[in-house]
Write an enzyme that holds these catalytic residues in place. Structure first.
Site, PDB file in Angstrom:
ATOM      1  N   TYR A   1      29.089  41.376  33.546  1.00 44.74           N
ATOM      2  CA  TYR A   1      29.560  42.549  34.013  1.00 44.74           C
ATOM      3  C   TYR A   1      29.339  43.909  33.126  1.00 44.74           C
ATOM      4  CZ  TYR A   1      31.377  39.255  37.351  1.00 44.74           C
ATOM      5  OH  TYR A   1      31.566  37.974  38.125  1.00 44.74           O
TER       6      TYR A   1
ATOM      7  N   HIS B   1      31.239  48.828  38.409  1.00 41.79           N
ATOM      8  CA  HIS B   1      32.568  48.402  38.436  1.00 41.79           C
ATOM      9  C   HIS B   1      33.260  48.496  37.229  1.00 41.79           C
ATOM     10  CE1 HIS B   1      34.957  47.529  41.655  1.00 41.79           C
ATOM     11  NE2 HIS B   1      35.267  46.471  41.802  1.00 41.79           N
TER      12      HIS B   1
ATOM     13  N   TYR C   1      39.869  40.040  35.446  1.00 40.77           N
ATOM     14  CA  TYR C   1      38.986  40.542  36.636  1.00 40.77           C
ATOM     15  C   TYR C   1      39.498  41.569  37.422  1.00 40.77           C
ATOM     16  CZ  TYR C   1      35.978  36.755  34.779  1.00 40.77           C
ATOM     17  OH  TYR C   1      35.204  35.990  34.112  1.00 40.77           O
TER      18      TYR C   1
ATOM     19  N   ASN D   1      40.101  42.239  40.684  1.00 39.15           N
ATOM     20  CA  ASN D   1      41.047  41.953  41.812  1.00 39.15           C
ATOM     21  C   ASN D   1      42.417  41.612  41.330  1.00 39.15           C
ATOM     22  OD1 ASN D   1      38.664  42.271  43.072  1.00 39.15           O
ATOM     23  ND2 ASN D   1      38.727  40.116  44.192  1.00 39.15           N
TER      24      ASN D   1
ATOM     25  N   ASN E   1      39.680  46.974  45.261  1.00 40.49           N
ATOM     26  CA  ASN E   1      40.660  45.727  45.003  1.00 40.49           C
ATOM     27  C   ASN E   1      41.229  45.964  43.775  1.00 40.49           C
ATOM     28  OD1 ASN E   1      39.694  44.571  47.553  1.00 40.49           O
ATOM     29  ND2 ASN E   1      38.226  43.602  46.552  1.00 40.49           N
TER      30      ASN E   1
END
Length: 188
Positions: A15, A20, A65, A67, A113
């Protein structure tokens, strides 16, 4: 009383440097600029302890993470007794052009989110935010694929340039200036 600056992102090599993870990129830039005295992994986060104008500032990158960002945030706030008005959440916004900055004191999650989870854990929509644009999804991209796509070196430089423009904003916030007052002065 400390101030808390939280950058949102996802942990893990896969990531790194994705759209994001703009919040993580922003935190890394601010740490390069302001430096930090020590760091530790705790409360499902990597915490960096800094001092800006003799004021204690904690920079955080939740490792939950995206969320589940609210889980880490609420634990840090409770342990260090940080009030909601003393936090800033920095994160990506797919509805803003690349590098554009938008300040918010409250509002809905806008479909993000990480922010949705923070609202759930704080029990309110009133908290300070700095949104950094990552551009709307390119044609033929689903939103999830877009936000998890890698930024080019040129795009990373645009984001870093935007963060460079807000580093004094962070300094003013650390000096216990109200978020609303800084935004008002900054927007002039």
């Amino acid at each position: 009383m400390a101030k808390l600056i939280v950058g949102l992102g996802n942990p893990g090599k896969q990531y790194e440097l994705t759209r994001h993870n703009t919040g993580f990129i922003a935190i890394d830039f601010l740490l390069d600029y302001y430096q930090y005295q020590n760091t530790k992994e705790d409360f499902k986060s990597i915490l960096y302890f800094s001092s800006i104008n003799n004021e204690k500032v904690i920079f955080a990158k939740p490792q939950t993470y995206m969320n589940l960002s609210g889980e880490a945030l609420i634990m840090i706030m409770h342990f260090y007794k940080i009030k909601t008005e003393d936090i800033i959440i920095i994160y990506d916004d797919k509805d803003l052009e690349l590098g554009r900055i938008r300040f918010r004191e409250q509002g809905s999650s806008g479909g993000h989110n990480g922010i949705k989870n923070i609202i759930k854990h704080l029990g309110c929509e009133k908290f300070n935010r700095i949104k950094i644009g990552i551009d709307p999804p390119a044609e033929n991209f689903k939103i999830v694929d877009w936000v998890l796509s890698k930024l080019s070196q040129e795009e990373i430089q645009i984001i870093k340039s935007s963060v460079n423009n807000i580093k004094n904003f962070v300094k003013d916030f650390a000096a216990k200036t109200e978020f609303k007052k800084i935004v008002s002065a900054y927007n002039k």
